[in-house]
Design a protein around this motif. Structure first.
Motif, PDB file in Angstrom:
ATOM      1  N   ARG A  93       0.812  -1.215   0.000  1.00 21.89           N
ATOM      2  CA  ARG A  93       0.000   0.000   0.000  1.00 21.89           C
ATOM      3  C   ARG A  93       0.843   1.262   0.000  1.00 21.89           C
ATOM      4  NH1 ARG A  93      -3.723  -1.532   4.944  1.00 21.89           N
ATOM      5  NH2 ARG A  93      -1.737  -2.368   5.604  1.00 21.89           N
ATOM      6  N   LEU A  94       2.094   1.124  -0.425  1.00 16.06           N
ATOM      7  CA  LEU A  94       2.992   2.274  -0.460  1.00 16.06           C
ATOM      8  C   LEU A  94       2.417   3.417  -1.285  1.00 16.06           C
ATOM      9  CD1 LEU A  94       5.734   3.688  -0.080  1.00 16.06           C
ATOM     10  CD2 LEU A  94       6.561   2.409  -2.046  1.00 16.06           C
ATOM     11  N   VAL A  95       1.725   3.085  -2.369  1.00 14.91           N
ATOM     12  CA  VAL A  95       1.174   4.140  -3.222  1.00 14.91           C
ATOM     13  C   VAL A  95       0.246   5.054  -2.454  1.00 14.91           C
ATOM     14  CG1 VAL A  95       1.383   2.891  -5.384  1.00 14.91           C
ATOM     15  CG2 VAL A  95      -0.609   2.511  -3.969  1.00 14.91           C
ATOM     16  N   GLY A  96      -0.397   4.547  -1.418  1.00 17.93           N
ATOM     17  CA  GLY A  96      -1.286   5.397  -0.633  1.00 17.93           C
ATOM     18  C   GLY A  96      -0.543   6.403   0.204  1.00 17.93           C
ATOM     19  N   PHE A  97       0.761   6.167   0.466  1.00 19.38           N
ATOM     20  CA  PHE A  97       1.542   7.100   1.265  1.00 19.38           C
ATOM     21  C   PHE A  97       1.858   8.374   0.498  1.00 19.38           C
ATOM     22  CE2 PHE A  97       3.753   3.383   3.677  1.00 19.38           C
ATOM     23  CZ  PHE A  97       2.556   3.110   4.310  1.00 19.38           C
ATOM     24  N   VAL A  98       1.935   8.271  -0.829  1.00 21.49           N
ATOM     25  CA  VAL A  98       2.549   9.322  -1.617  1.00 21.49           C
ATOM     26  C   VAL A  98       1.913  10.679  -1.395  1.00 21.49           C
ATOM     27  CG1 VAL A  98       3.013  10.104  -3.966  1.00 21.49           C
ATOM     28  CG2 VAL A  98       3.413   7.726  -3.342  1.00 21.49           C
ATOM     29  N   LEU A  99       0.591  10.719  -1.339  1.00 19.75           N
ATOM     30  CA  LEU A  99      -0.070  11.999  -1.136  1.00 19.75           C
ATOM     31  C   LEU A  99      -0.880  12.008   0.150  1.00 19.75           C
ATOM     32  CD1 LEU A  99      -1.191  12.885  -4.757  1.00 19.75           C
ATOM     33  CD2 LEU A  99       0.744  13.766  -3.489  1.00 19.75           C
ATOM     34  N   ALA A 100      -0.561  11.143   1.078  1.00 19.61           N
ATOM     35  CA  ALA A 100      -1.318  11.121   2.328  1.00 19.61           C
ATOM     36  C   ALA A 100      -1.212  12.437   3.061  1.00 19.61           C
ATOM     37  CB  ALA A 100      -0.827   9.985   3.227  1.00 19.61           C
ATOM     38  N   GLY A 101      -0.085  13.106   2.931  1.00 20.19           N
ATOM     39  CA  GLY A 101       0.071  14.388   3.590  1.00 20.19           C
ATOM     40  C   GLY A 101      -0.831  15.457   3.046  1.00 20.19           C
ATOM     41  N   ALA A 102      -1.453  15.218   1.900  1.00 20.56           N
ATOM     42  CA  ALA A 102      -2.300  16.231   1.304  1.00 20.56           C
ATOM     43  C   ALA A 102      -3.691  16.268   1.892  1.00 20.56           C
ATOM     44  CB  ALA A 102      -2.403  15.997  -0.202  1.00 20.56           C
ATOM     45  N   VAL A 103      -3.955  15.446   2.905  1.00 20.25           N
ATOM     46  CA  VAL A 103      -5.304  15.413   3.464  1.00 20.25           C
ATOM     47  C   VAL A 103      -5.266  15.398   4.980  1.00 20.25           C
ATOM     48  CG1 VAL A 103      -6.467  14.389   1.518  1.00 20.25           C
ATOM     49  CG2 VAL A 103      -5.231  12.929   3.062  1.00 20.25           C
ATOM     50  N   LEU A 104      -5.156  16.530   5.683  1.00 19.69           N
ATOM     51  CA  LEU A 104      -5.149  16.523   7.145  1.00 19.69           C
ATOM     52  C   LEU A 104      -6.467  17.029   7.700  1.00 19.69           C
ATOM     53  CD1 LEU A 104      -1.692  17.736   8.095  1.00 19.69           C
ATOM     54  CD2 LEU A 104      -2.736  15.601   8.621  1.00 19.69           C
ATOM     55  N   VAL A 120       6.460  21.790   6.344  1.00 19.58           N
ATOM     56  CA  VAL A 120       5.981  21.027   7.495  1.00 19.58           C
ATOM     57  C   VAL A 120       6.587  19.628   7.484  1.00 19.58           C
ATOM     58  CG1 VAL A 120       3.798  22.291   7.571  1.00 19.58           C
ATOM     59  CG2 VAL A 120       3.928  20.137   6.315  1.00 19.58           C
ATOM     60  N   PHE A 121       6.608  19.031   8.662  1.00 20.00           N
ATOM     61  CA  PHE A 121       7.005  17.640   8.832  1.00 20.00           C
ATOM     62  C   PHE A 121       5.877  16.938   9.566  1.00 20.00           C
ATOM     63  CE2 PHE A 121       8.990  14.188  11.277  1.00 20.00           C
ATOM     64  CZ  PHE A 121       9.597  13.483  10.241  1.00 20.00           C
ATOM     65  N   MET A 122       5.397  15.801   9.020  1.00 16.30           N
ATOM     66  CA  MET A 122       4.252  15.093   9.591  1.00 16.30           C
ATOM     67  C   MET A 122       4.605  13.637   9.828  1.00 16.30           C
ATOM     68  SD  MET A 122       1.280  16.662   7.087  1.00 16.30           S
ATOM     69  CE  MET A 122       2.304  16.545   5.611  1.00 16.30           C
ATOM     70  N   THR A 123       4.229  13.120  10.983  1.00 15.87           N
ATOM     71  CA  THR A 123       4.350  11.690  11.254  1.00 15.87           C
ATOM     72  C   THR A 123       2.963  11.073  11.305  1.00 15.87           C
ATOM     73  OG1 THR A 123       4.371  12.050  13.658  1.00 15.87           O
ATOM     74  CG2 THR A 123       6.505  11.942  12.537  1.00 15.87           C
ATOM     75  N   PHE A 124       2.838   9.857  10.752  1.00 16.57           N
ATOM     76  CA  PHE A 124       1.560   9.148  10.642  1.00 16.57           C
ATOM     77  C   PHE A 124       1.640   7.869  11.466  1.00 16.57           C
ATOM     78  CE2 PHE A 124       1.615  12.031   7.206  1.00 16.57           C
ATOM     79  CZ  PHE A 124       0.315  12.233   6.765  1.00 16.57           C
ATOM     80  N   SER A 143       6.636   8.997   7.598  1.00 10.98           N
ATOM     81  CA  SER A 143       6.643  10.441   7.790  1.00 10.98           C
ATOM     82  C   SER A 143       6.615  11.124   6.431  1.00 10.98           C
ATOM     83  CB  SER A 143       7.877  10.896   8.580  1.00 10.98           C
ATOM     84  OG  SER A 143       9.061  10.625   7.842  1.00 10.98           O
ATOM     85  N   VAL A 144       6.125  12.366   6.425  1.00  8.62           N
ATOM     86  CA  VAL A 144       6.019  13.139   5.192  1.00  8.62           C
ATOM     87  C   VAL A 144       6.501  14.555   5.457  1.00  8.62           C
ATOM     88  CG1 VAL A 144       4.473  14.062   3.416  1.00  8.62           C
ATOM     89  CG2 VAL A 144       4.053  11.783   4.366  1.00  8.62           C
ATOM     90  N   GLY A 145       7.441  15.007   4.660  1.00 13.94           N
ATOM     91  CA  GLY A 145       7.826  16.409   4.638  1.00 13.94           C
ATOM     92  C   GLY A 145       7.219  17.040   3.402  1.00 13.94           C
ATOM     93  N   THR A 189       8.320  14.541   0.587  1.00 16.20           N
ATOM     94  CA  THR A 189       9.312  13.500   0.836  1.00 16.20           C
ATOM     95  C   THR A 189       8.691  12.495   1.789  1.00 16.20           C
ATOM     96  OG1 THR A 189      11.147  15.048   0.538  1.00 16.20           O
ATOM     97  CG2 THR A 189      11.628  12.977   1.667  1.00 16.20           C
ATOM     98  N   ILE A 190       8.479  11.269   1.321  1.00 18.12           N
ATOM     99  CA  ILE A 190       7.804  10.234   2.102  1.00 18.12           C
ATOM    100  C   ILE A 190       8.830   9.203   2.545  1.00 18.12           C
ATOM    101  CG2 ILE A 190       5.984   8.480   2.108  1.00 18.12           C
ATOM    102  CD1 ILE A 190       5.934  11.143  -0.576  1.00 18.12           C
ATOM    103  N   GLU A 191       9.009   9.064   3.853  1.00 21.37           N
ATOM    104  CA  GLU A 191       9.943   8.095   4.427  1.00 21.37           C
ATOM    105  C   GLU A 191       9.138   6.965   5.047  1.00 21.37           C
ATOM    106  OE1 GLU A 191      13.210   8.058   4.460  1.00 21.37           O
ATOM    107  OE2 GLU A 191      13.927  10.121   4.132  1.00 21.37           O
ATOM    108  N   THR A 192       9.294   5.733   4.504  1.00 23.60           N
ATOM    109  CA  THR A 192       8.521   4.598   5.005  1.00 23.60           C
ATOM    110  C   THR A 192       9.327   3.661   5.895  1.00 23.60           C
ATOM    111  OG1 THR A 192       9.046   3.049   3.219  1.00 23.60           O
ATOM    112  CG2 THR A 192       7.285   4.649   2.812  1.00 23.60           C
ATOM    113  N   GLY A 193      10.639   3.898   5.992  1.00 22.25           N
ATOM    114  CA  GLY A 193      11.492   2.953   6.698  1.00 22.25           C
ATOM    115  C   GLY A 193      12.101   1.935   5.761  1.00 22.25           C
ATOM    116  N   LEU A 194      11.415   1.631   4.654  1.00 22.60           N
ATOM    117  CA  LEU A 194      11.941   0.741   3.627  1.00 22.60           C
ATOM    118  C   LEU A 194      12.501   1.523   2.453  1.00 22.60           C
ATOM    119  CD1 LEU A 194       9.122  -1.968   3.500  1.00 22.60           C
ATOM    120  CD2 LEU A 194      11.383  -2.196   4.532  1.00 22.60           C
ATOM    121  N   VAL A 195      11.777   2.548   2.033  1.00 21.77           N
ATOM    122  CA  VAL A 195      12.197   3.363   0.902  1.00 21.77           C
ATOM    123  C   VAL A 195      11.844   4.826   1.179  1.00 21.77           C
ATOM    124  CG1 VAL A 195      11.945   1.523  -0.813  1.00 21.77           C
ATOM    125  CG2 VAL A 195      10.000   2.991  -0.290  1.00 21.77           C
ATOM    126  N   THR A 196      12.469   5.705   0.394  1.00 23.68           N
ATOM    127  CA  THR A 196      12.140   7.121   0.396  1.00 23.68           C
ATOM    128  C   THR A 196      11.612   7.481  -0.984  1.00 23.68           C
ATOM    129  OG1 THR A 196      13.877   7.632   1.998  1.00 23.68           O
ATOM    130  CG2 THR A 196      13.012   9.464   0.709  1.00 23.68           C
TER     131      THR A 196
END
Length: 284
Positions: A24-35, A226-230, A243-245, A258-265
């Protein structure tokens, strides 16, 4: 409301395997766009944005796909279509193609939400649908996947709907809040609540844009790095899933994610932007 108090309003939930998070990595890409609640005087403006996705933060990081974020508004509410396509080669022998299509509706007022999502990994398709509705003081959610009974649960009252949530972030940033939490329902990564912690960053910590991506002209108006943690909303004091910057503009447009998943950036840079008019709706 503190992070611990927000977390205590939700029952514990078992965590997904790391492979599921990768799927579900693709869902991370723009997750920061919806707070914050979707108000009639929303600051978010309808727009269509296209992003270039790259693996890693270096200037010559390989391009791995595109993301289109198409947000429209009519007199009944918001309508979002999102289309993300990626192909990631982590090693010479481990390659993964991922795609996600999201279609969702959010009526004005932020008291309801409907969505459908199709995700494809290496040709294997997964579809799920759901809805959230505020009824009798409760915020009830239902997520349906083929071949499984409906997953029904109650979200904590402060949970924000996706489009409405970005207004809260902008409002808090305009009020010079250095950091703040928010609970948000997510329709792509979890189909559940995220606990998001937002911190405004110094501008010199923002990742530089890439000239190779031929960036779009930035929106006018104020912006904030901004820097956001999920974190899973149903667990207390757990490590963030990712996390998302990002650079957040006061009309709801995001850039330089910038999406950091722990596996990839994964990074997402704005390539084209079309701002759309707000409809002239009669007062109810």
């Amino acid at each position: 409301m503190s992070r611990k108090l927000m977390a205590r309003t939700i029952d514990p939930m078992a965590g997904d395997a790391q492979g599921g998070a990768m799927r579900r990595l693709v869902g991370f890409v723009l997750a920061g766009a919806v707070l914050a609640p979707g108000l009639a005087l929303a600051q978010v403006q309808p727009h269509r944005a296209e992003y270039a996705l790259r693996l890693g933060m270096t200037p010559n990081a390989p391009r791995i796909g595109t993301a289109i974020h198409d947000l429209s508004l009519d007199c009944t509410g918001w309508h979002l279509k999102r289309d993300i396509k990626t192909e990631i080669a982590l090693t010479a022998s481990w390659k993964m193609s991922l795609a996600s299509k999201l279609d969702r509706q959010e009526p004005k007022g932020g008291n309801a939400f409907r969505f459908s999502t199709i995700q494809v990994q290496n040709g294997s398709e997964r579809e799920f649908k759901g809805r959230v509705q505020r009824q009798g003081g409760e915020l009830k959610a239902e997520v349906i996947q083929p071949g499984a009974p409906p997953n029904q649960f109650v979200l904590p009252p402060p949970t924000l709907m996706p489009v409405a949530a970005i207004d809260h972030m902008i409002e808090r940033l305009q009020a010079n809040a250095a950091n703040f939490p928010a609970l948000m329902f997510d329709a792509e990564v979890m189909g559940d609540a995220f606990l998001i912690e937002v911190t405004e960053q110094p501008r010199d910590q923002l990742r530089a844009g890439r000239s190779v991506d031929k960036p779009a002209t930035a929106p006018t108006g104020r912006s904030w790095p901004v820097f956001m943690t999920f974190t899973r909303g149903r667990q207390q004091d757990t490590r963030p899933l990712f996390s998302v910057g990002a650079l957040v503009f006061d009309n709801g447009v995001l850039d330089r994610l910038t999406i950091e998943t722990g596996l990839v950036t994964v990074t997402a840079d704005l390539q084209s932007l079309e701002m759309r008019p707000v409809p002239n709706c009669p007062r109810s």
